[in-house]
Every structure is written in structure tokens, then in C-alpha cells.
Motif scaffolding. Structure first.
Motif, PDB file in Angstrom:
ATOM      1  N   LEU A 125       0.817  -1.211   0.000  1.00  0.00           N
ATOM      2  CA  LEU A 125       0.000   0.000   0.000  1.00  0.00           C
ATOM      3  C   LEU A 125       0.852   1.264   0.000  1.00  0.00           C
ATOM      4  CD1 LEU A 125      -2.763  -1.005   2.598  1.00  0.00           C
ATOM      5  CD2 LEU A 125      -2.988  -0.919   0.107  1.00  0.00           C
ATOM      6  N   GLN A 126       1.884   1.276   0.831  1.00  0.00           N
ATOM      7  CA  GLN A 126       2.648   2.514   1.002  1.00  0.00           C
ATOM      8  C   GLN A 126       3.748   2.667  -0.046  1.00  0.00           C
ATOM      9  OE1 GLN A 126       3.354   3.536   5.058  1.00  0.00           O
ATOM     10  NE2 GLN A 126       5.088   4.874   4.613  1.00  0.00           N
ATOM     11  N   ASP A 127       4.604   1.665  -0.191  1.00  0.00           N
ATOM     12  CA  ASP A 127       5.721   1.774  -1.124  1.00  0.00           C
ATOM     13  C   ASP A 127       5.312   1.419  -2.558  1.00  0.00           C
ATOM     14  OD1 ASP A 127       8.212   2.138   0.797  1.00  0.00           O
ATOM     15  OD2 ASP A 127       6.960   0.569   1.674  1.00  0.00           O
ATOM     16  N   GLY A 128       4.420   0.456  -2.666  1.00  0.00           N
ATOM     17  CA  GLY A 128       4.007   0.022  -3.995  1.00  0.00           C
ATOM     18  C   GLY A 128       3.015   0.956  -4.660  1.00  0.00           C
ATOM     19  N   PHE A 129       1.911   1.240  -3.959  1.00  0.00           N
ATOM     20  CA  PHE A 129       0.851   2.061  -4.541  1.00  0.00           C
ATOM     21  C   PHE A 129       1.010   3.550  -4.247  1.00  0.00           C
ATOM     22  CE2 PHE A 129      -2.130  -1.846  -4.005  1.00  0.00           C
ATOM     23  CZ  PHE A 129      -1.468  -2.477  -5.058  1.00  0.00           C
ATOM     24  N   GLY A 130       1.973   3.898  -3.401  1.00  0.00           N
ATOM     25  CA  GLY A 130       2.242   5.300  -3.127  1.00  0.00           C
ATOM     26  C   GLY A 130       1.234   5.974  -2.228  1.00  0.00           C
ATOM     27  N   LEU A 131       0.508   5.218  -1.422  1.00  0.00           N
ATOM     28  CA  LEU A 131      -0.464   5.814  -0.505  1.00  0.00           C
ATOM     29  C   LEU A 131       0.257   6.321   0.734  1.00  0.00           C
ATOM     30  CD1 LEU A 131      -3.267   3.093  -0.711  1.00  0.00           C
ATOM     31  CD2 LEU A 131      -3.077   5.210  -2.020  1.00  0.00           C
ATOM     32  N   ASN A 132      -0.155   7.474   1.218  1.00  0.00           N
ATOM     33  CA  ASN A 132       0.494   7.984   2.421  1.00  0.00           C
ATOM     34  C   ASN A 132      -0.084   7.299   3.661  1.00  0.00           C
ATOM     35  OD1 ASN A 132      -1.776   9.557   3.570  1.00  0.00           O
ATOM     36  ND2 ASN A 132      -1.484  10.886   1.792  1.00  0.00           N
ATOM     37  N   PRO A 133       0.616   7.361   4.792  1.00  0.00           N
ATOM     38  CA  PRO A 133       0.175   6.623   5.991  1.00  0.00           C
ATOM     39  C   PRO A 133      -1.222   6.990   6.469  1.00  0.00           C
ATOM     40  CG  PRO A 133       2.449   7.304   6.238  1.00  0.00           C
ATOM     41  CD  PRO A 133       1.941   7.976   4.998  1.00  0.00           C
ATOM     42  N   GLN A 134      -1.682   8.212   6.186  1.00  0.00           N
ATOM     43  CA  GLN A 134      -2.994   8.650   6.675  1.00  0.00           C
ATOM     44  C   GLN A 134      -4.141   8.282   5.722  1.00  0.00           C
ATOM     45  OE1 GLN A 134      -0.205  10.884   6.724  1.00  0.00           O
ATOM     46  NE2 GLN A 134       0.087  10.023   8.782  1.00  0.00           N
ATOM     47  N   THR A 135      -3.828   7.685   4.605  1.00  0.00           N
ATOM     48  CA  THR A 135      -4.872   7.323   3.643  1.00  0.00           C
ATOM     49  C   THR A 135      -5.849   6.324   4.255  1.00  0.00           C
ATOM     50  OG1 THR A 135      -3.362   7.656   1.779  1.00  0.00           O
ATOM     51  CG2 THR A 135      -5.349   6.354   1.366  1.00  0.00           C
ATOM     52  N   ASN A 136      -7.139   6.614   4.124  1.00  0.00           N
ATOM     53  CA  ASN A 136      -8.168   5.714   4.642  1.00  0.00           C
ATOM     54  C   ASN A 136      -8.411   4.560   3.675  1.00  0.00           C
ATOM     55  OD1 ASN A 136      -8.786   7.123   7.047  1.00  0.00           O
ATOM     56  ND2 ASN A 136     -10.010   8.588   5.886  1.00  0.00           N
ATOM     57  N   ILE A 137      -8.547   3.370   4.238  1.00  0.00           N
ATOM     58  CA  ILE A 137      -8.847   2.166   3.466  1.00  0.00           C
ATOM     59  C   ILE A 137     -10.151   1.586   4.001  1.00  0.00           C
ATOM     60  CG2 ILE A 137      -8.039  -0.089   2.712  1.00  0.00           C
ATOM     61  CD1 ILE A 137      -6.188   2.107   1.813  1.00  0.00           C
ATOM     62  N   ARG A 138     -11.145   1.464   3.145  1.00  0.00           N
ATOM     63  CA  ARG A 138     -12.428   0.883   3.548  1.00  0.00           C
ATOM     64  C   ARG A 138     -12.379  -0.625   3.330  1.00  0.00           C
ATOM     65  NH1 ARG A 138     -17.276   3.576   0.743  1.00  0.00           N
ATOM     66  NH2 ARG A 138     -18.364   2.818   2.590  1.00  0.00           N
ATOM     67  N   LEU A 139     -12.648  -1.385   4.382  1.00  0.00           N
ATOM     68  CA  LEU A 139     -12.556  -2.842   4.351  1.00  0.00           C
ATOM     69  C   LEU A 139     -13.929  -3.457   4.607  1.00  0.00           C
ATOM     70  CD1 LEU A 139      -9.341  -3.049   6.531  1.00  0.00           C
ATOM     71  CD2 LEU A 139      -9.439  -3.564   4.083  1.00  0.00           C
ATOM     72  N   PHE A 140     -14.494  -4.051   3.578  1.00  0.00           N
ATOM     73  CA  PHE A 140     -15.815  -4.658   3.714  1.00  0.00           C
ATOM     74  C   PHE A 140     -15.848  -5.975   2.940  1.00  0.00           C
ATOM     75  CE2 PHE A 140     -16.602  -0.090   4.153  1.00  0.00           C
ATOM     76  CZ  PHE A 140     -17.296  -0.070   5.347  1.00  0.00           C
ATOM     77  N   LYS A 141     -16.453  -6.953   3.564  1.00  0.00           N
ATOM     78  CA  LYS A 141     -16.706  -8.203   2.847  1.00  0.00           C
ATOM     79  C   LYS A 141     -18.020  -8.094   2.084  1.00  0.00           C
ATOM     80  CE  LYS A 141     -17.235 -13.207   3.561  1.00  0.00           C
ATOM     81  NZ  LYS A 141     -16.308 -13.550   2.472  1.00  0.00           N
ATOM     82  N   LYS A 142     -18.935  -7.284   2.641  1.00  0.00           N
ATOM     83  CA  LYS A 142     -20.229  -7.082   2.012  1.00  0.00           C
ATOM     84  C   LYS A 142     -20.566  -5.592   1.992  1.00  0.00           C
ATOM     85  CE  LYS A 142     -22.344 -11.551   3.152  1.00  0.00           C
ATOM     86  NZ  LYS A 142     -23.555 -12.219   3.704  1.00  0.00           N
TER      87      LYS A 142
END
Length: 487
Positions: free
Chosen positions: A441-458
């Protein structure tokens, strides 16, 4: 010249009118209107006045005309806002269903993944105003291991079990008009052409006898680009964002590969091969998508553990596994490996832990060469992540297992540090897996540490899976073929 009788009647009429002694009644007969004036004292008609000029010259007719104008105006407004305002669709569809105007559509997609096989069967109704499909119910069933770990015969038995589940969900009268498909992902891609084709042919034989609608492309290995696009479609369809100005990015972490897909309209020359137009109802959206083969969670785990080891070696020590772990059995692509933690000289004997920084460098060494091209401008979007992102988050208590939740990239890094510092033989690879997700997420996709990630199975009670997007492509293709055939 008026007679005496005429003058008498006129004076009597004016007298009664002045004193309110007559009633006026209207009678409509085939658009001919009569004004019937009745003497209130004598209770007999005095005179009939005929009007053949229609509703415009009568009060009731004017009210009727106004009412009809109102009905037409309201109908137009309902249709207009019903088409362009998603919130009105359920209201209108509910009314249509109660009146008996509801048309069903079913479909089923089989996900032949690297770690398991799944069936997702869908029940839709067609929206009354514009005919778009609205998802009502679905079936989700999973069996392990994946087809790549089975013989063709055992693979066919596994898919037959899932097919029987779909038959229980979909009413039999709908089978002939229900398209089904099996799409294999990275597991079969990496198995080799001859072995994977034998498995797929065994599945085709099962599908041919199923009673459902199939075609020449119903059973095949799915291109990684399609996998990413289908996931993106599913996330935005379930989130009601397909017609939004800010669609969500979709990050899918599978066992053999990972996909990144998001809307990107500014096309740079070096990215043109990764930009694809996606049909969205009556328009198109340009998305960047790429499937990074070898960057699935299991594939990356294997690459880190077996780095610079002989091809036939099956016993490994690794710096990303806690030293307390000894000879842990792990099966990957039909091969069984024995994995132990490597001694960390920086840690005390009483508190064995992984050297976090060393593990991070080991993971980066495997990730960065495979991550081409790197996603750009992804942070402009809401980010939804699923599959192993979600699984590892719930297994370590980062989000609720039933509701999901939202975390930051920094939360994954923090949890990776905690896991690497904890001796846990029940989750021997958790440190490695979380370090990989953090690095990706951080080194590969270039997202900064404060970037929100929404995690849902549904989302809204429906599984977040590329299968739903795959169904829509199959359905649209089918409709186009039927339209061409009718012409």
C-alpha cells in the motif's frame, strides 16, 4: 316585436334571478352541454340553453382539463426524477411489484480461485422505468482447495457440488434463460496450459448438462485485466457510485495476483495500455487497471520464503517468521513445505521476535520489481480493499468481522509491527502477510500513511467480489446478441 307573453316570461325570469329563485344545473352528453334553468317556485323548466363549444366554456370541463394537465405533469416529473435519481427507483419498483409488474432475472458465476472455488448466484428484478437490473438476493458458497490443487475428476465433482447449490437457489423454470460461467484466476494461470485445460474441459462437460444457458466462453481462464474491471464495477455498483462523479478505487488481493482499478481520465502515454473504457449503463468510464501476477498474498509469501533457494528445496528458514516457529507445514500449489523462523540476534532469548526492518527489506526486494507500472493519482478516490486485505484485518482485530470498517495505511503498519513482535505459532505467517500489505500500500501504490482504506466483505448485504461485475458483462453481451438476432 315581442309578444305580451314573451315580455311576461322575461320579467318573471329577471325577477327570479334577482331573488335567487332558480337553480342552474349542467348536463354533459357527448360533449354537448345544457344549461337547465329551473323555477324554484313552480319546479318546472323555464328554458334550456345549449352549448356545443366543449369544455373550454364550462366550469367542470375546465377543472377536468386542469386535473389532466396536473396528472401529465406529475407523471413526467416522476419519470424524469425516477431515471436520474436512484432514491426514487425503489419506491417506483415497489409500486410496480405490488401491481404485478415485476420481471425477474437470474445468473450464476463460479470463481475458480487459487485457494478455493466459489459460486455466487444472483436474483435481480428489472427496474420499471429504465430496465436496469437491481440486485435483490444472492447465494454465496465456497469449497476448498482451489481447482489448481485438484485432478480434473475431483475438480469436476467440486464444481458439481456448487452447481447443485445454484440449482436450489434459482427456480427451475428460469434455468434456460439463466447465464452461468466459470472464470479461473491466477491459480490456473500459473498451473500450465495442458493441466489447466484438462480441468476446464471437465467443468465444461458438467455445464453442458446443467440446463442453464452457456456458450463457448462460459468456462475459461480470466484475463487479469477483466478481474480488476469486474471488481471495480462490483464495488461501485453496490455503493451506488457508477453514476457518481467520484467513483471508488478497488483493491483486490488474491492468492496469486493483486488487482488495482480506479477511474483515470487523464491518459499519459506510458499508461495508455492500462486504460480501458468500461460500459456503465448508458455511458462509459475510463479506468486504469492492472493485475500484478506474482503479487498475490500466497505467491508473495512463497517468493519471500524460498528466496535464493534451490527449486527442489522444501524446507526453509526465514527472517519474516518468528524464531519460535519450527517446521510448520505449508501447502502451496500442491507442494508441501516445512517452514521455520530464523534466529534474530537483535532479540532477547526470553522474547523471540522478528527483525521487523530486515523483514520489510526482504518483502520490498520481491515486490518492487513486479510493480510496473505503479498506480498514479489513486489517492484522489475513496479506496475500497477486499479479499486478503479484509481477511487479515479481521483476523487481527482491526475491523469488525461482520460489519467491516475503515482503517489507515498506518494502521496496517502498526499491526504488522505488533504481529512481528509477538510469538504466535497459531498464526506463523501473520507477520509476513501484514508486512507485505503495508509495503504494497505505502511503497508500492504510493499511498500515504494517513490514507483511509475501507474494508468490507459485504456492501448493502451483498458480497464484494468480481463475480457480480462478470455477470453484468455476460448479461450485456447476451442482450446485444439477442438484439442483433431479432434485427
Amino acid at each position: 316585436m315581442p309578444s305580451k307573453n314573451d315580455n311576461l316570461r322575461k320579467r318573471k325570469f329577471m325577477h327570479n334571478r334577482k331573488n335567487g329563485n332558480f337553480d342552474v344545473k349542467m348536463k354533459n352528453s357527448d360533449y354537448e352541454y345544457e344549461l337547465l334553468i329551473t323555477d324554484s317556485h313552480e319546479k318546472k323548466p323555464i328554458k334550456k340553453i345549449h352549448n356545443k363549444h366543449g369544455p373550454k366554456t364550462s366550469q367542470n370541463a375546465g377543472l377536468f382539463f386542469s386535473f389532466m394537465c396536473l396528472v401529465v405533469t406529475v407523471t413526467i416529473l416522476i419519470i424524469f426524477f425516477g431515471i436520474y435519481t436512484d432514491s426514487l427507483h425503489p419506491i417506483i419498483d415497489t409500486i410496480a411489484t405490488q401491481l404485478g409488474y415485476s420481471e425477474k432475472q437470474y445468473g450464476a458465476i463460479f470463481d475458480a480461485g487459487s485457494t478455493g472455488s466459489r459460486v455466487l448466484a444472483f436474483e435481480f428484478h428489472k427496474a420499471y422505468l429504465d430496465g436496469r437490473l437491481v440486485l435483490d438476493n444472492e447465494l454465496f458458497k465456497e469449497l476448498k482447495p482451489g481447482l489448481s490443487s485438484l485432478t480434473p475428476e475431483k475438480g469436476a465433482i467440486q464444481i458439481k457440488q456448487l452447481l447443485d447449490e445454484a440449482k436450489q437457489f434459482i427456480p427451475e423454470q428460469y434455468w434456460p434463460n439463466t447465464p452461468i460461467a466459470l472464470k479461473a484466476t491466477a491459480g490456473l494461470r500459473m498451473l500450465g496450459a495442458s493441466k489447466s485445460e484438462a480441468i476446464l474441459q471437465a467443468v465444461r462437460d458438467i455445464f453442458t448438462e446443467s440446463g442453464f444457458m452457456t456458450n463457448d466462453h462460459s468456462v475459461e481462464i480470466m484475463d487479469g485485466t477483466d478481474e480488476g474491471i469486474f471488481s471495480w464495477f462490483t464495488v461501485n455498483y453496490l455503493s451506488n457510485r457508477l453514476t457518481s462523479r467520484n467513483t471508488a478505487a478497488a483493491l483486490d488481493l488474491g492468492g496469486g495476483s493483486t488487482q488495482v482499478t480506479y477511474e483515470l481520465n487523464e491518459i499519459q502515454p506510458s499508461y495508455k495500455d492500462f486504460i480501458h473504457p468500461v460500459p456503465v449503463f448508458n455511458s462509459e468510464v475510463n479506468v486504469f487497471t492492472n493485475s500484478y501476477l506474482g503479487l498475490g498474498l500466497m505467491a508473495l509469501r512463497h517468493a519471500v520464503i524460498s528466496y535464493q533457494k534451490a527449486d527442489n528445496q522444501t524446507s526453509f528458514e526465514n527472517e519474516c517468521v518468528n524464531p519460535i516457529v519450527k517446521n510448520k507445514s505449508w501447502i502451496y500449489q500442491n507442494n508441501e513445505y516445512s517452514v521455520s523462523g530464523k534466529e534474530n540476534k537483535k532479540a532477547s532469548p526470553d522474547n523471540p521476535e522478528v527483525d521487523f526492518e530486515t523483514c520489510v527489506e526482504s518483502v520490498k526486494r520481491q515486490v518492487m520489481p513486479l510493480l510496473k507500472p505503479k498506480p498514479i493519482r489513486i489517492q484522489e478516490h475513496i479506496i475500497n480493499a477486499f479479499s486478503y486485505y479484509y481477511d487479515r484485518a479481521i483476523e487481527t482485530g482491526m475491523v469488525d468481522p461482520f460489519l467491516g470498517g475503515e482503517v489507515t495505511v498506518a494502521d496496517f503498519t502498526k499491526k504488522a509491527r505488533e504481529s512481528c513482535a509477538t510469538a504466535n505459532t497459531d498464526q506463523p505467517f501473520m507477520c509476513l502477510d501484514l508486512v507485505y500489505i503495508s509495503v504494497l500500500l505505502q511503497d508500492g501504490f504510493g499511498l500515504n500513511p494517513q490514507t483511509n482504506i475501507r474494508l468490507f466483505k459485504k456492501i448493502r448485504g451483498h458480497e464484494v467480489s468480481w463475480a457480480l461485475g462478470c455477470f453484468f458483462q455476460n448479461y450485456i453481451t447476451l442482450q446485444q446478441k439477442m438484439k442483433r438476432a431479432s434485427n
